[in-house]
Design a protein around this motif. Structure first.
Motif, PDB file in Angstrom:
ATOM      1  N   CYS A 142       0.837  -1.193   0.000  1.00 34.89           N
ATOM      2  CA  CYS A 142       0.000   0.000   0.000  1.00 34.89           C
ATOM      3  C   CYS A 142       0.880   1.254   0.000  1.00 34.89           C
ATOM      4  O   CYS A 142       1.841   1.343   0.754  1.00 34.89           O
ATOM      5  CB  CYS A 142      -0.890  -0.009   1.235  1.00 34.89           C
ATOM      6  SG  CYS A 142      -1.806   1.519   1.447  1.00 34.89           S
ATOM      7  N   CYS A 145       0.064   3.264   3.610  1.00 37.96           N
ATOM      8  CA  CYS A 145       0.446   2.755   4.942  1.00 37.96           C
ATOM      9  C   CYS A 145       1.447   1.612   4.886  1.00 37.96           C
ATOM     10  O   CYS A 145       1.896   1.137   5.923  1.00 37.96           O
ATOM     11  CB  CYS A 145      -0.805   2.333   5.717  1.00 37.96           C
ATOM     12  SG  CYS A 145      -1.499   0.761   5.164  1.00 37.96           S
ATOM     13  N   CYS A 158      -5.748  -2.018  -0.192  1.00 40.31           N
ATOM     14  CA  CYS A 158      -5.029  -2.300   1.048  1.00 40.31           C
ATOM     15  C   CYS A 158      -5.944  -3.002   2.033  1.00 40.31           C
ATOM     16  O   CYS A 158      -7.087  -2.581   2.242  1.00 40.31           O
ATOM     17  CB  CYS A 158      -4.510  -0.990   1.651  1.00 40.31           C
ATOM     18  SG  CYS A 158      -3.630  -1.230   3.200  1.00 40.31           S
ATOM     19  N   CYS A 161      -5.822  -0.213   5.358  1.00 39.98           N
ATOM     20  CA  CYS A 161      -6.463   1.106   5.332  1.00 39.98           C
ATOM     21  C   CYS A 161      -7.465   1.257   4.202  1.00 39.98           C
ATOM     22  O   CYS A 161      -8.076   2.316   4.031  1.00 39.98           O
ATOM     23  CB  CYS A 161      -5.404   2.211   5.269  1.00 39.98           C
ATOM     24  SG  CYS A 161      -4.630   2.367   3.643  1.00 39.98           S
TER      25      CYS A 161
HETATM   26 ZN   LIG Z   1      -2.922   0.950   3.436  1.00 34.24          ZN
END
Ligand SMILES: [Zn+2]
Length: 183
Positions: A142, A145, A158, A161
């Protein structure tokens, strides 16, 4: 080091005298070395090869490589080659892959793992493409994050998140089989 030692880019012979063989390229005028090694000039075939101390160091046109994305620029990515046709290489040669005509927001991120096909050696640079279904990104994270992502059609999402992003994904994305290619 001997008298036959050459470095990347070294002029070895005129293309009128010799043809470029393994680990060499011709710049339109001279045959040059594509790697560090020992030059080997075959007077009978009129072919120059450079024998690299590490085998399989420079991929040939048509080879499929797996590598780590080292840099992402506006119109290309640079990839450090880890495997050539499934065999590991430690020489850390880089190739570049044009991304200008791909309508994808983030074709690749730094540290993604990509599978590319070598299409040309030009002025000492190794050029690759990822425009076949099995070519492209085989591992990514991702962008927001660093979490694990799963595929959604051509996009990745992701699992942490829920950020949705695009990549040029390989049809082998998510399969860890590429690790076994070293066998
Ligand atoms: Zn993420």
């Amino acid at each position: 080091m001997s008298d036959n030692s050459v470095f990347p880019g070294d002029k070895i012979a005129s293309i009128e005298e010799y043809e470029a063989g393994h680990n060499t390229f011709d710049d339109g005028d001279m045959v040059r070395s594509a790697t560090m090694g020992e030059k080997d000039m075959d007077k009978e075939t009129r072919m120059v090869n450079v024998n690299h101390p590490k085998l399989l160091s420079i991929p040939k046109v048509g080879d499929v490589i797996i590598g780590t994305v080292a840099a992402v620029m506006s119109s290309m990515i640079a990839v450090t080659i880890d495997y050539i046709n499934g065999k590991p290489t430690t020489s850390k040669v880089e190739c570049i892959c044009g991304t200008r005509n791909m309508r994808i927001r983030n074709v690749a991120l730094v540290n993604d793992i990509a599978s590319l096909k070598i299409v040309a050696h030009l002025n000492g640079t190794i050029h690759a493409v990822m425009d076949e279904s099995e070519l492209g990104i085989i591992f990514t994270k991702c962008r927001k994050c660093g979490g694990k992502v799963v595929t959604m059609r051509d996009a990745v999402k992701c699992t942490d998140c829920s950020w949705i992003d695009e990549r040029k994904l390989s049809s082998n994305f998510g399969k860890s089989d590429f690790i076994h290619l070293r066998e």
